[in-house]
Design a protein around this motif. Structure first.
Motif, short mmCIF file in Angstrom:
data_model
loop_
_atom_site.label_atom_id
_atom_site.label_comp_id
_atom_site.label_asym_id
_atom_site.label_seq_id
_atom_site.Cartn_x
_atom_site.Cartn_y
_atom_site.Cartn_z
N ALA A 214 -25.87 -43.00 -65.43
CA ALA A 214 -25.22 -42.80 -66.63
C ALA A 214 -23.82 -43.31 -66.70
CB ALA A 214 -25.10 -41.13 -66.87
N ALA A 215 -22.97 -43.42 -65.56
CA ALA A 215 -21.58 -43.89 -65.39
C ALA A 215 -21.90 -45.42 -65.54
CB ALA A 215 -21.27 -43.58 -64.08
N ALA A 216 -22.92 -45.99 -65.02
CA ALA A 216 -22.82 -47.64 -65.55
C ALA A 216 -22.97 -47.76 -66.85
CB ALA A 216 -24.27 -48.00 -64.54
N GLY A 217 -23.95 -46.86 -67.64
CA GLY A 217 -24.47 -47.16 -69.14
C GLY A 217 -22.83 -46.78 -69.78
N ALA A 218 -22.34 -45.73 -69.35
CA ALA A 218 -20.94 -45.66 -70.27
C ALA A 218 -19.90 -46.56 -69.94
CB ALA A 218 -20.20 -44.20 -69.42
N TYR A 219 -20.03 -47.19 -68.81
CA TYR A 219 -19.27 -48.28 -68.62
C TYR A 219 -19.34 -49.60 -69.44
CZ TYR A 219 -16.60 -51.89 -65.87
OH TYR A 219 -15.88 -53.18 -65.76
N ALA A 221 -20.62 -49.54 -72.52
CA ALA A 221 -19.98 -48.96 -73.91
C ALA A 221 -18.48 -49.31 -74.07
CB ALA A 221 -20.33 -47.62 -73.94
N LEU A 222 -17.76 -48.88 -72.87
CA LEU A 222 -16.59 -48.79 -73.01
C LEU A 222 -16.08 -50.50 -72.74
CD1 LEU A 222 -15.62 -46.19 -70.49
CD2 LEU A 222 -14.73 -46.50 -72.72
N LYS A 223 -16.87 -51.25 -71.98
CA LYS A 223 -16.67 -52.67 -71.81
C LYS A 223 -16.87 -53.38 -73.20
CE LYS A 223 -19.02 -56.03 -69.65
NZ LYS A 223 -20.19 -56.23 -68.65
N SER A 224 -17.83 -52.90 -73.98
CA SER A 224 -17.96 -53.63 -75.27
C SER A 224 -16.92 -53.47 -76.47
CB SER A 224 -19.20 -53.10 -76.08
OG SER A 224 -19.33 -51.99 -76.83
N ILE A 225 -16.15 -52.44 -76.14
CA ILE A 225 -14.91 -52.29 -77.04
C ILE A 225 -13.62 -52.71 -76.20
CG2 ILE A 225 -15.76 -50.71 -78.66
CD1 ILE A 225 -14.01 -48.48 -77.14
N GLY A 226 -13.96 -53.12 -74.81
CA GLY A 226 -12.43 -53.83 -74.24
C GLY A 226 -11.61 -52.60 -73.40
N ARG A 227 -12.31 -51.48 -73.35
CA ARG A 227 -11.44 -50.35 -72.71
C ARG A 227 -12.06 -50.00 -71.19
NH1 ARG A 227 -10.49 -45.26 -75.12
NH2 ARG A 227 -8.84 -45.34 -73.48
N GLU A 228 -12.76 -50.82 -70.73
CA GLU A 228 -13.39 -50.71 -69.30
C GLU A 228 -12.35 -50.45 -68.24
OE1 GLU A 228 -13.59 -53.52 -71.07
OE2 GLU A 228 -13.77 -55.18 -69.54
N ASN A 229 -10.93 -51.09 -68.56
CA ASN A 229 -9.91 -50.84 -67.73
C ASN A 229 -8.90 -49.35 -67.56
OD1 ASN A 229 -11.00 -52.95 -66.15
ND2 ASN A 229 -9.82 -54.53 -67.33
N VAL A 231 -10.00 -46.53 -68.66
CA VAL A 231 -10.69 -45.15 -68.58
C VAL A 231 -11.18 -44.94 -67.12
CG1 VAL A 231 -12.71 -43.95 -69.58
CG2 VAL A 231 -11.30 -45.47 -71.04
N LEU A 232 -10.90 -43.71 -67.06
CA LEU A 232 -11.35 -43.17 -65.51
C LEU A 232 -12.63 -42.39 -65.62
CD1 LEU A 232 -9.36 -43.06 -63.34
CD2 LEU A 232 -8.90 -40.72 -63.72
N ILE A 233 -13.64 -43.31 -64.95
CA ILE A 233 -15.01 -42.70 -64.83
C ILE A 233 -15.37 -41.95 -63.55
CG2 ILE A 233 -17.64 -43.23 -64.90
CD1 ILE A 233 -16.72 -45.49 -66.70
N VAL A 234 -15.76 -40.80 -63.52
CA VAL A 234 -16.28 -40.15 -62.28
C VAL A 234 -17.89 -39.85 -62.35
CG1 VAL A 234 -14.04 -39.54 -61.74
CG2 VAL A 234 -15.33 -38.23 -63.08
N SER A 235 -18.15 -39.65 -61.15
CA SER A 235 -19.61 -39.34 -60.99
C SER A 235 -20.20 -38.75 -59.83
CB SER A 235 -20.47 -40.68 -61.32
OG SER A 235 -21.88 -40.60 -61.39
N VAL A 236 -21.23 -38.48 -59.58
CA VAL A 236 -22.07 -37.64 -58.42
C VAL A 236 -23.30 -38.46 -57.92
CG1 VAL A 236 -22.79 -35.55 -57.83
CG2 VAL A 236 -21.02 -35.55 -59.57
N ASP A 237 -23.44 -38.61 -56.79
CA ASP A 237 -24.56 -39.06 -56.16
C ASP A 237 -24.52 -39.75 -54.81
OD1 ASP A 237 -26.58 -38.20 -57.31
OD2 ASP A 237 -27.43 -39.80 -58.18
N GLY A 238 -23.60 -40.85 -55.24
CA GLY A 238 -23.43 -41.41 -53.83
C GLY A 238 -24.65 -42.58 -53.39
N GLY A 239 -25.20 -42.95 -54.34
CA GLY A 239 -26.34 -44.07 -54.01
C GLY A 239 -25.66 -45.37 -53.78
N CYS A 240 -26.24 -46.12 -53.17
CA CYS A 240 -25.46 -47.43 -52.86
C CYS A 240 -25.01 -48.28 -53.91
CB CYS A 240 -26.58 -48.40 -51.84
SG CYS A 240 -26.72 -47.64 -50.24
#
Ligand SMILES: Nc1ncnc2c1ncn2[C@@H]1O[C@H](COP(=O)(O)OP(=O)(O)OP(=O)(O)O)[C@@H](O)[C@H]1O
Ligand SMILES: Nc1ncnc2c1ncn2[C@@H]1O[C@H](COP(=O)(O)OP(=O)(O)OP(=O)(O)O)[C@@H](O)[C@H]1O
Ligand SMILES: [Mg+2]
Ligand SMILES: [Mg+2]
Lengths: 318, 353, 256, 353, 256
Positions: A214-219, A221-229, A231-240
């Motif tokens: 979900a975090a990757a998807g949100a990223y 969306a942010l990238k498409s309006i140029g705000r990826e840098n 915004v602070l995204i946090v998540s849970v899981d710890g997969g590779c």
């Protein structure tokens, strides 16, 4: 060989990499100990009936024990009771049952703690700005499964926002929360939910996500309006891939869990139970065996314990 | 050319015996063909028996025990009951995507009325059943009066009812232990009795009775014939004197009521009242209906077939799990087997034609 | 002379119902063969069996003396056999022109037709209108109407016009004038005779004895699933034909 | 009674002018009615415009901005592309439940061929497109040759393809960053360009073009007419010379190919290759098709309508979120609005009839 | 005498197509009224408008002098008007008896009928068989056959038998003999006359002029959506009637 011990692993789904890794961990350990492992999974998150049917199948199969990540933690109890009455050892993995002592033992991550860690980290990273942060909450599903609620509420607690009913998300009235939306825990849902919330308030600067896809998807969306840098995204899981995303700056921090550990511990416990009838003991001071959770980030902050991305990569699971 | 004026009179001496032909094909095979023609639900029954036999051979007593076989009945009971509701709707050339949602909301109403408002369980159950019927009525009204497509109506209702369910229940589960102590009536359908190792529950008995009664009603009452006529060709039915609107509305109401009973049975099966259950009930019930040989275009098929369809899926699922297939392989194989079941069904029909 | 189309020993059963009971059949080049018989005698089943629409349980079909096996009506069509089925076989939601040219659509000339594969709607509509006018169907106000909105007779007219326009070897008409008005029926009879004049043989199923006796060269009398005799309309009265087909008279009572 | 023999001759002098009636109703309202009759997709278009207007009034520039409006297009693109495939199948009176699964498997094939086997992205994409077409062919073969019901065939394929997808991909996601650096071609459909504040992506353009081309093909080529005829009445189509089997197989193959393109577009949209995407694609695409006015019984409707149907749902979803409805309420209201949209559609049709 | 059924100024348009153009219509007690006209003249639309199957855009319908508004064919049926539609209106997958008794099924006597509401299948099948035999339809081998498996004529026979068995005030027959054989048509004409003898008036639409002139008391000539005149079959030749309905002759050229 007909005399081998058999054991069952029942997960919520087996489409989520988390459960895939859990199964791999269990399989490896089972092979090592000569246990015959049957695995089951629901079709979608919240598919409770399939889990009940799976428990019944295990009883019919004559298995010695069950490792279970329950979709519905209290509804599953009668089925679990039936299995225990039939002499099976039932161990809850990842998600405690309700009540927790409905299972013989619980090997779990503290999901609330996992949320709390990223909440505290986000608040600390923002510092002063935390007081007027604009937060997007990307949750799992409208049916509000327990994991989703625990992580969400943990995050808000850690961030310093007053909770409403701690058993449900979305009832907080803190003005810093822009809104909640659901992602189904995948990239597509993450992107759509992020876009919806951005359309409501383009100035969002903190994004909580239920998991790393979900975090990757949100990223995106942010990238498409140029705000990826900014915004602070946090998540849970710890997969590779998630930890790699922390390294690449997609995600600021993620709470890492250890499904392989849960699974292998669980198999060991069943093996012990089959040999001498002993049940595993919980972690001292808790009512379950805590397999631990760690915050992974390269931007450590004061007051929140964390491990580096490098360490995270060594411990990540898939 | 001769006097054309009264050539018609020449037919006066025509024979008035109904045409008859010698049937030269009288072996048991022909008898069997004839039976297949008369009883369309025989075909899924054959497929069911075949699949039980195959798994019986593969798994031996693990599968062929009274316990395992009755376990299948217990596992399909919810799909079977909901499938009965779905069959009615599909026979009218409709489809009901809201069955699962209605079922869950009804069970939540039963639970919440008992535990939140402290009403006696009898009253709460009545309220739950009424709730299901009401939802069904709304579906029926929109389909029959407003002439909206059933797919869309029930798709909309699915979302509406499910969201209402989450909002109303606040996503709270009512735990089995509480129900058992203070309102065991809610768990009535879970009551078990044991006959020589075979375990039956009230829910299983209810499912079988329900299907038998509906089979009778559909076949032997005027209303049942109207259901078929409406599904076959609604315009022709209207022109030949069937009250199509009323028939449709009653079908959807009955479907809602049956779903509410399924909700009650669900409490019996899982012990607790859980607002997140039943998410797959619509697709599973439609699958059972179609495997059972009921046409999605309406008007053709038998409700008994639906029951066999549900059992076929149940047999496959349990059989594959006992064979040790892991989850994705099970899903894959069930996919293959569903197609195979219908292919065999089609093949038997063709050979029998 | 070998028959152009021939059936031998055709049998078709539907469950308990026998529709064709060891039935023979032949059509000679250039003739109009009428098939008459009671309702349910098996006339439609017979022509379905020889035109590929149903597969007979037993028996053989010969086209110009050679055995053929039509697996679908398309095979029969490709062999030049054009049929108007009693159920008309039209797509209700499509327009008159669409139905008339179904399976042999005309494409626009040039690039638009060969590359873009665009249909030549206006030509198809013009031809459809012409063919219908030839049949006297002047009440069709809108040539783009869907076939389901046509009156019973208009619909039948469209089906007959289609067969007449495209048949090349054999034309089979199953009760082509049943729903037609007086004027339209007359035009269809004229059309049948025109087609014969072009050398194409026709099979005509009809319950209208005056029409049958007016146009037919030979009459195949069908009863209870089989041909009981073939009569010559010039040598036999309508009353005899009716008596034969209803079973009021046995075929050996008449010199056939 | 007089000489009956040649009464038919009396029709000889009949008029041979085509019947014409004075149309006394010639106002703009009538013109509009006529337009509605000629172009069935106008109705969902009106509903779409109405809903944009309503949300525009309620939300002002927040909604009525190029950003928000093009956002809807981007959110709808996957459903729109998959909906095109779904429309083709539904026009033949079928249904394709496997669209989402085929889409995801195709995108996984594109990703894995590039990254696991190190093939050039062009080859991987071709392989993905072929994979989708092959899945479609299997569906088509089972439906057209084996004469199995499309619902069951595609239900089975859904499970089979999805399970294959998970087994093959081992549930591994290929990350956006990796794709961007080593195979940006996979993300082609995500390429943006900005026209006066409005953001379009290649995927959006592709969706619009695809629908326009299919609308042309369905309306103006023989194959398109055959698709309608097969859906309308397959028996009549067969009798009147349409190769029903071939038409059906090509429809399902094309549907599979379009789904594979949707898989490519999906990579563009979410950046990564994720085996868990697209789970709702089948229900969402069917919804778009039905709201767009295509009959589930086949043979009636226009593919443009599907596009408007998809946009209607997109407008509602975003509009409601912007109005501040929370997730559960949005879910409920979308249910209501889907029913409303179709009710308005039905009402316009009735008034126009 | 007031007409038993009357229509005034009926209009029905379908999009660009005008089916009824300000049409009047009346049926007198006890008579057989034939309605004749070209294909697509609007005959079927007319009887649909007076029997509740379509709602006219304008105009009124009167039953025994009182204005009525049928919202559905059931209303008309309850008022005693029984109709055989040209499209026959039968449920293809259901059996002959099911179709014949649709909407007025017979129940078993006693407890099984009143409480269990069980249908009396054997009686319904017996009656169905009787009614069909009365019409001379002897080729129906299996009374449990689904209607879709019947031949065209058998199907029409079932529809006619149904209307004749249940009509109480008015019976409307839209081309009842179009698909019927010689013997079966004859029986239907006999039946029509029997029904009239019971005092029930009948509307008969037919393209078969000899039949029309044989049974009709009055003939309503329909052309281009309206009644152009009513003729008396005893005072007018078939040729005149055909000329009128096809537009070859104007109504004022004849003394009506
Ligand atoms: N699909 C079917 N299933 C069962 N019986 C059928 C089927 N098709 C036809 N029949 C039966 O076969 C017999 C012959 O039917 P057919 O349509 O050939 O008659 P026909 O001579 O064309 O009659 P008509 O003059 O009424 O059109 C009838 O008794 C009919 O009921
Ligand atoms: N639903 C409809 N939509 C459009 N046009 C229609 C519709 N129904 C009938 N029409 C048109 O109305 C006109 C009258 O049709 P109607 O069926 O009443 O004719 P008819 O006199 O019964 O003809 P026939 O003798 O062929 O049965 C025809 O031109 C027909 O095309
Ligand atoms: Mg026939
Ligand atoms: Mg008519």
């Amino acid at each position: 060989d007909g005399h081998a011990i058999s054991a069952c692993l029942i997960t919520k789904t087996d489409t989520n990499p988390f459960f895939v890794k859990m199964r791999e961990g269990a399989k490896e350990k089972a092979d090592e100990l000569g246990i015959n492992l049957l695995t089951f999974a629901g079709k979608v998150d919240g598919d409770h009936e399939t889990q009940v049917a799976a428990i019944e199948t295990c009883i019919a199969d004559g298995a010695k024990g069950i490792l279970l990540t329950a979709s519905d933690t209290s509804s599953i109890v009668p089925a679990v009771q039936q299995a225990r009455d039939a002499g099976l050892l039932v161990i809850a993995l990842d998600t405690p049952l309700n009540p927790i002592d409905a299972a013989d033992a619980t090997f779990a991550t503290d999901n609330f703690l996992a949320g709390e860690l990223i909440g505290a980290w986000a608040a600390a990273s923002l510092g002063e700005a935390a007081a007027d942060a604009k937060i997007a909450m990307l949750d799992l599903a409208v049916s509000q499964p327990t994991v989703g609620v625990l992580r969400d509420q943990g995050f808000l607690q850690g961030f310093g926002i007053e909770l409403g009913d701690p058993n449900k998300w979305g009832d907080e009235d803190d003005p810093r929360i822009v809104g909640n939306d659901v992602t189904q825990g995948n990239e597509e849902g993450g992107r759509r939910a992020m876009e919806n919330l951005l359309a409501q308030d383009p100035m969002i600067n903190v994004v909580y996500t239920i998991n790393e896809p979900a975090a990757a998807g949100a990223y995106e969306a942010l990238k498409s309006i140029g705000r990826e840098n900014d915004v602070l995204i946090v998540s849970v899981d710890g997969g590779c891939p998630g930890v790699q995303n922390v390294a690449d700056g997609v995600i600021g921090a993620t709470s890492q869990q250890y499904p392989l550990l849960m699974a292998s511990k669980g198999i060991e416990a069943i093996s012990t139970w089959a040999k001498d009838g002993a049940k595993p003991e919980p972690t001292p001071g808790k009512d379950f065996f805590d397999t631990g959770v760690a915050l992974v980030t390269d931007q450590a902050v004061d007051g929140v314990e964390s491990i580096s991305v490098e360490e995270g990569k060594n411990l990540c699971w898939g | 050319m001769s006097a054309s004026d009264n050539y018609e009179a020449a037919s006066a001496g025509a024979s008035d015996r109904v045409a008859e032909f010698e049937d030269t094909r009288r072996g048991p095979v022909q008898k069997f063909h004839h039976a297949l023609h008369q009883t369309p639900s025989l075909v899924p029954l054959i497929v069911l028996v075949l699949s039980i036999a195959v798994f019986g051979v593969l798994l031996g007593s693990k599968f062929f025990s009274p316990f395992a076989l009755t376990l299948i009945l217990q596992q399909v009971q919810i799909v079977g009951i909901v499938g009965a509701a779905q069959s009615l709707v599909i026979l009218t050339a409709g489809i009901d995507l809201s069955v699962g949602a209605i079922m869950v909301l009804s069970s939540v109403v039963m639970g919440q009325f008992t535990f939140r408002y402290g009403l006696p369980p009898e009253v709460a159950i009545a309220a739950g059943l009424m709730c299901g019927t009401l939802m069904g009525f709304i579906n029926g009204f929109l389909v029959a009066r407003m002439k909206l497509p059933p797919f869309i109506v029930t798709l909309g209702m699915w979302q509406i009812v499910l969201a209402t369910n989450f909002l109303y229940s606040a996503n709270e589960t009512i735990r089995s232990q509480e129900i058992a102590t203070s309102a065991p009536l809610l768990q009535l359908f879970g009551t078990k009795f044991n006959i020589a190792g075979a375990v039956f529950t009230v829910g299983v008995i209810f499912m079988v009775l329900l299907v038998l009664i509906l089979a009778y009603v559909l076949r032997h009452t005027a209303w049942g014939r109207h259901v078929y006529a409406v599904g076959d060709d609604p315009e022709a039915a209207e022109l030949s004197g069937v009250n199509v609107t009323r028939t449709l509305i009653t079908v959807y109401m009955l479907s809602g009521l049956i779903c509410a009973f399924a909700g009650w049975a669900l409490i019996g099966r899982i012990g607790s009242v859980s607002p997140t259950s039943g998410q797959l009930a619509n697709i599973e019930s439609i699958t059972a209906v179609v495997i059972g040989g009921i046409s999605l275009f309406g008007g053709r098929g038998s409700i008994l077939g639906m029951l066999f369809g549900a059992l076929i899926v149940g047999v496959f699922s349990l059989g594959l799990r006992l064979l040790g297939a892991d989850a994705q392989w099970t899903y894959l194989l069930i996919g293959v087997l569903i197609i195979l079941a219908v292919a065999v069904d089609q093949w038997i029909r063709k050979v029998a034609a | 002379m070998t028959p152009i189309l021939e059936g031998k020993g055709l049998v078709k059963r539907y469950g308990r119902v026998t529709a064709l009971d060891n039935c023979d059949f032949d059509l000679m080049p250039g003739e109009i063969l009428a098939v008459i018989g009671d309702n349910g005698a098996g006339k439609s089943t017979l022509i379905k069996a020889v035109s590929g629409a149903v597969a007979p349980d037993a028996g053989e079909v010969f086209l110009e003396g050679a055995p053929v096996r039509f697996h679908s009506p398309i095979d029969a069509r490709n062999a030049g056999i054009e049929t108007v089925y009693q159920t008309l076989a039209m797509s209700p939601a499509l327009s008159i022109a669409d139905n008339m040219f179904m399976g042999r659509e005309l494409r626009k000339p040039g690039f638009r037709g060969s590359i873009l594969r665009q249909l030549d709607r206006s030509t198809m509509e013009r031809i459809a209108r012409e063919k219908l006018s030839e049949l006297g169907l002047m009440t069709i106000q809108n040539i783009n109407q869907a076939v389901e909105t046509l009156s019973g007779g208009q619909r039948q007219g469209v089906a007959v016009a289609r067969a007449a326009a495209f048949g090349s070897k054999v034309i089979i008409l199953d009760e082509p004038t049943a729903a037609l008005g007086v004027k339209e029926s007359r035009r269809v009879l004229d059309l049948i005779q025109d087609v014969r004049a072009r050398g194409i043989p026709i099979i005509l199923i009809s319950h209208n004895m005056p029409h049958v006796f007016e146009v037919a060269d030979r009459i195949h009398v069908h009863r209870l699933g089989k041909r009981i005799c073939v009569v010559d309309p010039k040598a036999c009265t309508m009353s005899d034909a009716v008596a034969l087909m209803t079973g009021a008279m046995e075929p050996n009572e008449i010199a056939a």
